[in-house]
Design a protein around this motif. Structure first.
Motif, PDB file in Angstrom:
ATOM      1  N   VAL A 133       3.162 136.653 -25.715  1.00 39.56           N
ATOM      2  CA  VAL A 133       1.998 137.544 -25.683  1.00 39.56           C
ATOM      3  C   VAL A 133       2.453 138.994 -25.586  1.00 39.56           C
ATOM      4  O   VAL A 133       3.558 139.298 -25.128  1.00 39.56           O
ATOM      5  CB  VAL A 133       1.053 137.213 -24.511  1.00 39.56           C
ATOM      6  CG1 VAL A 133       0.468 135.825 -24.644  1.00 39.56           C
ATOM      7  CG2 VAL A 133       1.760 137.374 -23.173  1.00 39.56           C
ATOM      8  N   TYR A 134       1.553 139.845 -25.996  1.00 37.37           N
ATOM      9  CA  TYR A 134       1.735 141.300 -25.905  1.00 37.37           C
ATOM     10  C   TYR A 134       0.608 141.836 -25.034  1.00 37.37           C
ATOM     11  O   TYR A 134      -0.571 141.520 -25.247  1.00 37.37           O
ATOM     12  CB  TYR A 134       1.685 141.937 -27.295  1.00 37.37           C
ATOM     13  CG  TYR A 134       1.696 143.449 -27.289  1.00 37.37           C
ATOM     14  CD1 TYR A 134       2.895 144.145 -27.189  1.00 37.37           C
ATOM     15  CD2 TYR A 134       0.511 144.177 -27.405  1.00 37.37           C
ATOM     16  CE1 TYR A 134       2.911 145.532 -27.193  1.00 37.37           C
ATOM     17  CE2 TYR A 134       0.521 145.556 -27.419  1.00 37.37           C
ATOM     18  CZ  TYR A 134       1.725 146.236 -27.306  1.00 37.37           C
ATOM     19  OH  TYR A 134       1.732 147.610 -27.314  1.00 37.37           O
ATOM     20  N   VAL A 135       0.971 142.634 -24.025  1.00 38.99           N
ATOM     21  CA  VAL A 135      -0.020 143.208 -23.117  1.00 38.99           C
ATOM     22  C   VAL A 135      -0.458 144.564 -23.676  1.00 38.99           C
ATOM     23  O   VAL A 135       0.332 145.507 -23.729  1.00 38.99           O
ATOM     24  CB  VAL A 135       0.546 143.360 -21.696  1.00 38.99           C
ATOM     25  CG1 VAL A 135      -0.510 143.964 -20.768  1.00 38.99           C
ATOM     26  CG2 VAL A 135       1.018 142.015 -21.156  1.00 38.99           C
ATOM     27  N   TYR A 142      -2.701 139.787 -26.336  1.00 38.38           N
ATOM     28  CA  TYR A 142      -2.714 139.278 -27.698  1.00 38.38           C
ATOM     29  C   TYR A 142      -1.572 138.290 -27.880  1.00 38.38           C
ATOM     30  O   TYR A 142      -0.442 138.529 -27.430  1.00 38.38           O
ATOM     31  CB  TYR A 142      -2.573 140.420 -28.709  1.00 38.38           C
ATOM     32  CG  TYR A 142      -3.786 141.304 -28.776  1.00 38.38           C
ATOM     33  CD1 TYR A 142      -4.915 140.919 -29.506  1.00 38.38           C
ATOM     34  CD2 TYR A 142      -3.811 142.528 -28.109  1.00 38.38           C
ATOM     35  CE1 TYR A 142      -6.033 141.743 -29.566  1.00 38.38           C
ATOM     36  CE2 TYR A 142      -4.921 143.355 -28.170  1.00 38.38           C
ATOM     37  CZ  TYR A 142      -6.036 142.945 -28.894  1.00 38.38           C
ATOM     38  OH  TYR A 142      -7.143 143.754 -28.939  1.00 38.38           O
ATOM     39  N   ARG A 143      -1.901 137.209 -28.533  1.00 38.75           N
ATOM     40  CA  ARG A 143      -0.861 136.230 -28.824  1.00 38.75           C
ATOM     41  C   ARG A 143      -0.035 136.695 -30.007  1.00 38.75           C
ATOM     42  O   ARG A 143      -0.574 137.044 -31.057  1.00 38.75           O
ATOM     43  CB  ARG A 143      -1.470 134.861 -29.109  1.00 38.75           C
ATOM     44  CG  ARG A 143      -0.414 133.833 -29.490  1.00 38.75           C
ATOM     45  CD  ARG A 143      -0.922 132.423 -29.469  1.00 38.75           C
ATOM     46  NE  ARG A 143       0.137 131.472 -29.802  1.00 38.75           N
ATOM     47  CZ  ARG A 143       0.042 130.173 -29.702  1.00 38.75           C
ATOM     48  NH1 ARG A 143      -1.098 129.628 -29.277  1.00 38.75           N
ATOM     49  NH2 ARG A 143       1.056 129.382 -30.019  1.00 38.75           N
ATOM     50  N   PHE A 144       1.285 136.703 -29.857  1.00 40.04           N
ATOM     51  CA  PHE A 144       2.210 137.060 -30.917  1.00 40.04           C
ATOM     52  C   PHE A 144       2.949 135.799 -31.373  1.00 40.04           C
ATOM     53  O   PHE A 144       2.797 134.723 -30.808  1.00 40.04           O
ATOM     54  CB  PHE A 144       3.211 138.105 -30.427  1.00 40.04           C
ATOM     55  CG  PHE A 144       2.761 139.529 -30.631  1.00 40.04           C
ATOM     56  CD1 PHE A 144       1.427 139.893 -30.481  1.00 40.04           C
ATOM     57  CD2 PHE A 144       3.668 140.521 -30.971  1.00 40.04           C
ATOM     58  CE1 PHE A 144       1.007 141.206 -30.662  1.00 40.04           C
ATOM     59  CE2 PHE A 144       3.272 141.828 -31.155  1.00 40.04           C
ATOM     60  CZ  PHE A 144       1.940 142.176 -31.003  1.00 40.04           C
ATOM     61  N   GLU A 145       3.745 135.969 -32.397  1.00 46.65           N
ATOM     62  CA  GLU A 145       4.657 134.937 -32.867  1.00 46.65           C
ATOM     63  C   GLU A 145       6.080 135.395 -32.574  1.00 46.65           C
ATOM     64  O   GLU A 145       6.334 136.585 -32.324  1.00 46.65           O
ATOM     65  CB  GLU A 145       4.484 134.690 -34.362  1.00 46.65           C
ATOM     66  CG  GLU A 145       3.071 134.336 -34.782  1.00 46.65           C
ATOM     67  CD  GLU A 145       2.622 133.002 -34.231  1.00 46.65           C
ATOM     68  OE1 GLU A 145       3.503 132.156 -33.961  1.00 46.65           O
ATOM     69  OE2 GLU A 145       1.405 132.812 -34.049  1.00 46.65           O
ATOM     70  N   THR A 146       7.029 134.458 -32.598  1.00 42.82           N
ATOM     71  CA  THR A 146       8.425 134.832 -32.373  1.00 42.82           C
ATOM     72  C   THR A 146       9.306 134.258 -33.468  1.00 42.82           C
ATOM     73  O   THR A 146       9.027 133.197 -34.038  1.00 42.82           O
ATOM     74  CB  THR A 146       8.942 134.324 -31.015  1.00 42.82           C
ATOM     75  OG1 THR A 146       8.858 132.912 -30.967  1.00 42.82           O
ATOM     76  CG2 THR A 146       8.163 134.928 -29.868  1.00 42.82           C
ATOM     77  N   ALA A 147      10.370 134.986 -33.747  1.00 45.02           N
ATOM     78  CA  ALA A 147      11.402 134.541 -34.680  1.00 45.02           C
ATOM     79  C   ALA A 147      12.756 134.704 -34.015  1.00 45.02           C
ATOM     80  O   ALA A 147      12.934 135.549 -33.129  1.00 45.02           O
ATOM     81  CB  ALA A 147      11.344 135.342 -35.976  1.00 45.02           C
ATOM     82  N   GLN A 234      -6.749 137.299 -29.460  1.00 47.23           N
ATOM     83  CA  GLN A 234      -6.855 137.859 -28.114  1.00 47.23           C
ATOM     84  C   GLN A 234      -7.113 136.720 -27.129  1.00 47.23           C
ATOM     85  O   GLN A 234      -8.002 135.902 -27.317  1.00 47.23           O
ATOM     86  CB  GLN A 234      -7.976 138.889 -28.019  1.00 47.23           C
ATOM     87  CG  GLN A 234      -8.045 139.549 -26.648  1.00 47.23           C
ATOM     88  CD  GLN A 234      -9.027 140.714 -26.589  1.00 47.23           C
ATOM     89  OE1 GLN A 234      -9.555 141.134 -27.630  1.00 47.23           O
ATOM     90  NE2 GLN A 234      -9.253 141.245 -25.409  1.00 47.23           N
ATOM     91  N   LEU A 235      -6.310 136.699 -26.081  1.00 48.21           N
ATOM     92  CA  LEU A 235      -6.404 135.656 -25.078  1.00 48.21           C
ATOM     93  C   LEU A 235      -7.096 136.192 -23.835  1.00 48.21           C
ATOM     94  O   LEU A 235      -6.782 137.294 -23.366  1.00 48.21           O
ATOM     95  CB  LEU A 235      -5.005 135.143 -24.711  1.00 48.21           C
ATOM     96  CG  LEU A 235      -4.172 134.582 -25.866  1.00 48.21           C
ATOM     97  CD1 LEU A 235      -2.752 134.273 -25.394  1.00 48.21           C
ATOM     98  CD2 LEU A 235      -4.824 133.326 -26.438  1.00 48.21           C
ATOM     99  N   LYS A 236      -8.002 135.416 -23.307  1.00 45.86           N
ATOM    100  CA  LYS A 236      -8.729 135.836 -22.118  1.00 45.86           C
ATOM    101  C   LYS A 236      -7.987 135.388 -20.858  1.00 45.86           C
ATOM    102  O   LYS A 236      -7.469 134.274 -20.801  1.00 45.86           O
ATOM    103  CB  LYS A 236     -10.133 135.239 -22.114  1.00 45.86           C
ATOM    104  CG  LYS A 236     -11.030 135.741 -23.230  1.00 45.86           C
ATOM    105  CD  LYS A 236     -12.407 135.105 -23.111  1.00 45.86           C
ATOM    106  CE  LYS A 236     -13.342 135.605 -24.202  1.00 45.86           C
ATOM    107  NZ  LYS A 236     -14.689 134.990 -24.094  1.00 45.86           N
ATOM    108  N   PRO A 237      -7.955 136.231 -19.844  1.00 41.92           N
ATOM    109  CA  PRO A 237      -7.382 135.794 -18.559  1.00 41.92           C
ATOM    110  C   PRO A 237      -8.265 134.725 -17.921  1.00 41.92           C
ATOM    111  O   PRO A 237      -9.493 134.819 -17.942  1.00 41.92           O
ATOM    112  CB  PRO A 237      -7.358 137.073 -17.713  1.00 41.92           C
ATOM    113  CG  PRO A 237      -7.495 138.204 -18.697  1.00 41.92           C
ATOM    114  CD  PRO A 237      -8.307 137.668 -19.831  1.00 41.92           C
ATOM    115  N   ALA A 238      -7.639 133.709 -17.349  1.00 44.86           N
ATOM    116  CA  ALA A 238      -8.386 132.657 -16.669  1.00 44.86           C
ATOM    117  C   ALA A 238      -8.794 133.078 -15.263  1.00 44.86           C
ATOM    118  O   ALA A 238      -9.678 132.466 -14.660  1.00 44.86           O
ATOM    119  CB  ALA A 238      -7.543 131.384 -16.599  1.00 44.86           C
TER     120      ALA A 238
END
Length: 740
Positions: A133-135, A142-147, A234-238
Motif C-alpha cells: 500500500v501507499y499512504v 491505495y493498493r499498489f502492485e510490486t515487482a 483505495q482501501l478503507k481503514p477497518a
C-alpha cells in the motif's frame, strides 16, 4: 540415537490468583508495632548454610582484564572479608524472600518493566496475506502492485552500477517472469531524460523503489512499488486511523528496542572502519545490513508517502500496517496485562501479602501513597564463613576459568512464560499453539522463575577440570558435560567435529570476550556459612512457612548467587538452634522483672509451626501445587541434564550425546521449535515448557538439518544481551530472528 531429553535451566513455580487462599495468607495490613502480640513469636533462629555445588561470589571492585582476550572481558576474584569468602546477608535475605513469596503464593515484590507488549516474528505464510500500500494521507491508503528488482548476487554484492536509493521514484519496464511474478527489466530515475521503450509483453509503469538492503543471506531482489494499469484501489481503514497509527508507532518502538546502539552504529569492518547501519560488511548473518525502518527515524514515521504492507480483514479493510513483507508484530497484551491484580505488587499499606508483611514493602508509586513503606519483621545477621579460606576457596591459575555464556531472559518466548489461563498458571499453553495466539487476553503467566538444582552430577569429577590441553566443555564428567565452562575457539567458522565425530574440534585459545566472564576462584562444595534469622511478632503461619524453607527435606536445595543456570549455587539450609518466645512470655517477663525468659523447646515450637503451615497447604489445592513444584525444582531430576536448548548436528556420531556448540547458536532450537507444517506446528514442535512436577515429556534436542549455516568470525563477535548489556550474535535477535 534415541531422543535426548533435557531440562531448561529455569522453570516456574506457579503463582495462582490470591482470591480464595486461606485467611492467614490473604491481603491485610501488618500487625501494629506498638506492642508484641500475645500469640505471636519473636526471637532468633540460628542457621547453617552448606554449599552443595560451587558458590560464585564475584567481587566487581577487584576485577581485572585478562592477559589476552577481547576488550570488555573481566576476571573476577572471590569476594573476601577478613580473608574469608564474604556472602552478603542481603543475598541470603533475598533468596529467602523469593522462596517465601513462592511458597505462600504472595504478591510479587517487584514486577516492573513489563508494561509494553512484546514483539514476535511473523512466519512466511503471513506474508501471503499482506498487500502493498501507499499512504496518501491520514486514513487514505491505495493498493499498489510490486515487482522484483534484481540488485544482488548470491553473496550480496551489488549488481547495478547505479542502484536506486530507498524511496526513489522511478520509471520502469516490467515483465512477468518466473512463478508468474512481475520483474523489473529496465528502469531510470523519474527525472531522467532517457525514454524507455517496452517490448512485447512488457509494461511501462511509474513507481517507487523500496530498498532495504542485503538484510538476508542470499537475498537477490528488492521491491518496486508501482501503480497498476487501472486507478489504484483505495482501501478503507477497518479502525480509526489514530489506532492504526498508534499500533505502527508501538511496532517501530519494538523494532528499536530489539537492537542496541552498538549493534546498529558501532559495527566495524575488516579494515577497522565503523560501518553504516545499512551496510553489509561481510559474509554471514551477523554482518548483514539493517533495514531503514530500524535505524532511520524518517522511515519510522507513518505519513504521506510511506510505502508499507497492509493486513486486510474479510471486508478488505486495513487492520494493521507493517514496514516489511515478513515483519515483526506485537501482541495485543503485555506481560503485565496477564498478571492478575491480586498478584501485582501491593499498591497500598492495607494490601500487603504475607511476604510483604514479613520481609518489608515499598509502595510501587511511593510519592502518591501514604504510608509509602514498611520495615519488615525479619532480619538476617551478617553471614560468617566458618571455614578457612584455604579450605573454602578453589582458585584457578593465570587468567582464571572462562564461564559459559549466560542467556538473557526471553519473555517473548511465550511458550515458556505464558500459561493457558490466569486461573491455572500451572498449565502451560498447549503444544502447537500458534505463535500469534500466545500472548492474548485470558491467558496468564506461569509464575515465578526458579532454577533447577543440577542433580545426577558426578560430584567428584564434574567440578574438576581435565588437563590444560583438553577442552573441558567438550569432555563429559560421568554422563554430563561441564556446562559451566565455555568451549574453546572452534577450528573454523563451520565448527567441524573431531575425526571420531563425537565432539566439536576446538583450538587452544579460550574464548574470552564481552559475551562471558572469567572467575579466578569459587567457594568449594561442602563449605559452611552461619547466620541468624531474627524475627519479631510473627504468627504461627509465618513462622511455619519460614521454618519449612529453612529445613527442606534431605536432598533438596535452595539456589543462591551467580551462575545458577550453569549449576552453581545449590545450598543446603539447616536450623541449628532457636530461641523463640511468644508475646505473652515477654509480657510476663517484664512484669516480673526477673530477667529470665521461660525455657521453651525450640524443636517443638518449630515442628508445630511447620505442621500448622503444612495443614494450611494441604487444605488448598493451589498451595499444594506450589509446594510440589518447589520441591521438584529443589531436588532436580537425576536422569536429565540441565542446559540451555541446543540442536544436534546431523553428522554427529549416532551414539554420542550432543555436546555444547562452541559458537552458541541457541536460537536454532527456538527456530526449530517454531517449524511449521502448513499453518500449524510440525509434528513434535511448538513445545511449551513442561511443568516442573507435571507429566509432560521433557524438552528434546532437535536435529539441525542445516549444519552448513555458520556465522563468520565477525558474526561470532556480534554481541548478545547478558546482564543488562547488549550481547547478541549473528545478526539475529534473542529469538533467532533475522535482521529485517
Amino acid at each position: 540415537m534415541k531422543a535426548e531429553g533435557f531440562l531448561n535451566p529455569y522453570t516456574f513455580v506457579p503463582a495462582f490468583p490470591r482470591e480464595g487462599l486461606p485467611k492467614q495468607l490473604q491481603d491485610s495490613p501488618p500487625p501494629s508495632r506498638d506492642r508484641l502480640h500475645p500469640e505471636r513469636w519473636s526471637g532468633r533462629i540460628e542457621v547453617a548454610l552448606t554449599t552443595e555445588t560451587p558458590l560464585l561470589l564475584p567481587d566487581p571492585a577487584r576485577s581485572q582484564p585478562p592477559s589476552s582476550g577481547e576488550e570488555g572481558h573481566e576476571v573476577y576474584p572471590v569476594r573476601l572479608r577478613d580473608g574469608r569468602p564474604h556472602l552478603g546477608s542481603t543475598a541470603v535475605k533475598g533468596m529467602l524472600r523469593s522462596a517465601f513469596e513462592a511458597v505462600t503464593n504472595s504478591r510479587f515484590g517487584v514486577f516492573s518493566g513489563h508494561d509494553a507488549p512484546l514483539g514476535f516474528r511473523r512466519d512466511a505464510g503471513y506474508a501471503l496475506k499482506l498487500v502493498p500500500v501507499y499512504v496518501a494521507g491520514k486514513g487514505v491508503l491505495y493498493r499498489f502492485e510490486t515487482a522484483l528488482l534484481e540488485m544482488y548476487d548470491d553473496q550480496g554484492n551489488q549488481l547495478l552500477a547505479r542502484p536506486p536509493g530507498h524511496m526513489q521514484r522511478l520509471r520502469a519496464i516490467i515483465k512477468r517472469g518466473d512463478q508468474n511474478r512481475m520483474k523489473v527489466v529496465d528502469f531510470v530515475p523519474d527525472s531522467a531524460a532517457r525514454v524507455l521503450q517496452p517490448g512485447p509483453g512488457e509494461h511501462l509503469v511509474n513507481g517507487i523503489a523500496y530498498v532495504t538492503g542485503p538484510t538476508v543471506e542470499k537475498k537477490r531482489f528488492e521491491r518496486f512499488f508501482y501503480k497498476g494499469p487501472e486507478k489504484p484501489e483505495q482501501l478503507k481503514p477497518a479502525r480509526p486511523w489514530e489506532e492504526i497509527a498508534a499500533d505502527w508507532d508501538i511496532l517501530m518502538s519494538n523494532y528499536k528496542s530489539a537492537h542496541s546502539t552498538a549493534e546498529l552504529h558501532e559495527r566495524s569492518t575488516a579494515e577497522g572502519r565503523i560501518a553504516k547501519p545499512g551496510e553489509r560488511i561481510g559474509d554471514g548473518p551477523g554482518q548483514l545490513a539493517w533495514s531503514p525502518h530500524i535505524h532511520d527515524a524518517d522511515h519510522q514515521k507513518l505519513g504521506v508517502g510511506t510505502l508499507c504492507y497492509a493486513r486486510l480483514n474479510e471486508d478488505r479493510e486495513v487492520e494493521r500496517l507493517y514496514p516489511v513483507l515478513i515483519p515483526r508484530d506485537v501482541y495485543s497484551v503485555s506481560p503485565a496485562d496477564l498478571l492478575g491484580p491480586s498478584l501485582a505488587p501491593a499498591p497500598t499499606y492495607a494490601d500487603m501479602s504475607p511476604a510483604d508483611r514479613l520481609f518489608g514493602w515499598v509502595a510501587p508509586n511511593g510519592r502518591s501513597v501514604r504510608p509509602a513503606a514498611y520495615r519488615g519483621r525479619l532480619r538476617v545477621s551478617p553471614v560468617v564463613c566458618t571455614d578457612d579460606s584455604d579450605k573454602a576457596i578453589q582458585t584457578f591459575p593465570a587468567d582464571g576459568l572462562p564461564l559459559a555464556i549466560l542467556s538473557a531472559p526471553k519473555p517473548q518466548q511465550g511458550r515458556f512464560y505464558v500459561a493457558e489461563s490466569a486461573a491455572r498458571p500451572d498449565q502451560p499453553i498447549k503444544d502447537g499453539t500458534r505463535k500469534a495466539d500466545i500472548y492474548r487476553p485470558g491467558r496468564g503467566l506461569r509464575g515465578r522463575k526458579v532454577y533447577w538444582h543440577h542433580a545426577g552430577l558426578d560430584a567428584e569429577q564434574h567440578w574438576k577440570l581435565p588437563s590444560a590441553d583438553a577442552d573441558a566443555a567438550q569432555l563429559r564428567a560421568g554422563e554430563r558435560y561441564r556446562e559451566y565452562v565455555r568451549s574453546r575457539t572452534p577450528v573454523d567458522d563451520s565448527a567441524p567435529l573431531t575425526p571420531d565425530k563425537r565432539r566439536f574440534a576446538t583450538t587452544h585459545p579460550e574464548q574470552r570476550d564481552s559475551q562471558n566472564r572469567s572467575i579466578s576462584g569459587w567457594v568449594r562444595p561442602g563449605t559452611t556459612f552461619r547466620f541468624t534469622v531474627e524475627v519479631r511478632d510473627v504468627d504461627e503461619c509465618e513462622l511455619g512457612a519460614l521454618a519449612w524453607l529453612l529445613a527442606l527435606p534431605a536432598g533438596h536445595f535452595h539456589r543462591l548467587g551467580f551462575g545458577r543456570p550453569l549449576g552453581f549455587g545449590s545450598v543446603r539450609l539447616n536450623i541449628e538452634h532457636a530461641e523463640l518466645h511468644k508475646g505473652s512470655d515477654y509480657r510476663a517477663h517484664y512484669r516480673s522483672l526477673s530477667g529470665i525468659l521461660p525455657d521453651r523447646d525450640w524443636h517443638a515450637i518449630v515442628n508445630t509451626a511447620i505442621e500448622t503451615f503444612n495443614t494450611l497447604v494441604g487444605a488448598s489445592p493451589a498451595l499444594k501445587t506450589v509446594r510440589e513444584a518447589m520441591l521438584a525444582v529443589s531436588r532436580g531430576v537425576p536422569t536429565l541434564p540441565v542446559h540451555y536448548p541446543r540442536v544436534r548436528r546431523i553428522d554427529l556420531h549416532h551414539t554420542a550425546p550432543t555436546p555444547p556448540d562452541p559458537r552458541g547458536l541457541q536460537y536454532k532450537w527456538f527456530t526449530a521449535n517454531e517449524q511449521l507444517q502448513g499453518e500449524t506446528s510440525a509434528r513434535g514442535r511448538g513445545r511449551s515448557l513442561p511443568r516442573p512436577a507435571g507429566t509432560e515429556p521433557p524438552l528434546e534436542i532437535y536435529s539441525d538439518e542445516d549444519k552448513s549455516t555458520s556465522p563468520s568470525n565477525g558474526a561470532r563477535k556480534q554481541k548478545w544481551r547478558q546482564n543488562g548489556k547488549s550481547m547478541r550474535r549473528d545478526g539475529r535477535n534473542q529469538n533467532g530472528r533475522r535482521q529485517s
